[in-house]
Enzyme design. Sequence first.
Site, PDB file in Angstrom:
ATOM      1  N   ASP A 242       0.808  -1.202   0.000  1.00 54.48           N
ATOM      2  CA  ASP A 242       0.000   0.000   0.000  1.00 54.48           C
ATOM      3  C   ASP A 242       0.853   1.270   0.000  1.00 54.48           C
ATOM      4  OD1 ASP A 242      -2.480  -1.541   0.243  1.00 54.48           O
ATOM      5  OD2 ASP A 242      -1.656  -2.082   2.171  1.00 54.48           O
ATOM      6  N   THR A 243       0.202   2.438  -0.077  1.00 52.55           N
ATOM      7  CA  THR A 243       0.794   3.770  -0.152  1.00 52.55           C
ATOM      8  C   THR A 243       0.594   4.323  -1.566  1.00 52.55           C
ATOM      9  OG1 THR A 243       2.474   3.395   1.557  1.00 52.55           O
ATOM     10  CG2 THR A 243       2.955   5.118  -0.025  1.00 52.55           C
TER      11      THR A 243
END
Length: 529
Positions: free
Chosen positions: A350-351
């Site tokens: 994620d990110t």
Amino acid sequence: MRNFYKAGRSVTYGLTGAVASSSPHASQAALSILKAGGNAMDAAIAACAIQCVVDPMQTGIGGDCFALVAMGGGSQVEGLNGSGKAPMALTADYLLSNGFDKMDPTSPHAITVPGAIDAWTRLHEKYGSMDFADLLAPAIDCAENGFVVTQRTSVDWEMGVAKLLKNPAASDMYLNNGKPPAAGTIWRLPKLAATLKAIAKKGRAAFYEGDLAAQMADSLKAAGGLHEAEDFAATGADFVAPIHSEYQGHQVHQIPPNGQGITALIMLNILKRFDLDGLDPNGAQRLHLEAEAARLAYLTRNKYVADPTKADVPTEMLLSDEFADHLCKYIEVGKAGDPTGANALERHRDTVYLTVVDKDRNAVSFINSLFQGFGSGIACPKTGVLFQNRGFGFVVDPDHPNCVAPGKRPMHTIIPGMVTKGGKAVLSYGVMGGGYQPVGHAHVLTNIWNYGMDVQEAIDSPRAFYDGGILEVEEGVPASVRAELTAMGYQLADTSMPLGGGQMIAIDANTGVLSAGSESRKDGCAIAY
């Protein structure tokens, strides 16, 4: 140059401006800002705000933000650390006395105060040129009137269902009768739209003071947290001097600890002591040396990296030639080393990372995250804010420099990158993917400098990730290479999803041409004009 007989993406070229992000909605908004006269920082904030709406498992205004900035295309790189802190009432003694000997990623105690909005406003005050409300307008429109869920986002959304179902407010916002949206679905977030409108009108104060802050603190206390409205009011991002290391005549810049950017620099310091140029870029020997550099860099990170205002972090020593020489003594070429303690913290994907370069060659490297998918999974029912779980980066060991403590920042995984050479910024880049990010940085940079790849080829190249004794490999790594790595002593595993995701913009110092690339493993795109 890509092989045009194979599926793939071409480099995107431009002369005036360029943007690369993991969301087509964000890239289009950033380009519109540039064409309307905004600068790179204006475009980056607008793009990130949109991704906080349309990629809710990856990022949000309940998360953190880091940025590296090179104004006017010069070699003077400035950094901003927008990571939040633990609430003032949270101590290791409290956690230990309540049965926590390590951080729980879905506990309210893993929720640090969100730093993103404070970071955006500080960056805008220093570098922006347009009205802040205009930069949030596209995100508000997406949240209020709806956005179309893209393909990769729909897959990541589905993976977060179990977490969302544990929190009524989060489930209400992001599920429909317990189900995630399919690709092509229109989704609206009216409560988040209202919060963004308040921020657009009153800026930082709307989020960190008054009703919104009180409502968020109340929701966290209701979940069992120790957060107070005063913790929100005290939040402040810091402008910091980047750290850097040299590789083949380039200066690679990173945010200093508490971020893990130093891990990427340690990897590069190790790798430049080996002759990578003659190796197959997708071969076993190259991946082996990369894995060993990662093993030693993560061991170092896990021992030393912490909030430097609360602990002694020997940054200069860790970046020294003497330390790199010392680490290289623990590499036996052709053999997997001891992985004990070299865990990367979390194998999540994620990110969001994005980069923008404008007509004045202002370059912005910008990253924003909730940490794990949908962060903590805990949302505020009144404000629509989903909270990060960055506190999972702490340890609960009073003798460790990264031990949880009041008002302390945890070891942080998100790392923007910037490269300068000959007095100019030449590359603004980043690779998403939690603990994978330092490996991703080293991988794409050596793809360019050791193997002559362009920015898109460097991003598309098959990846591997050595984490705590397991070498995860993507589908693109051939069977023969896997067999060689196994013979070296590595325990291999197929990746459950592609490793990370990256964006890059290269600036040709001689011609002024911008070359942009965007992650084929995600939904986004690079656009230039």
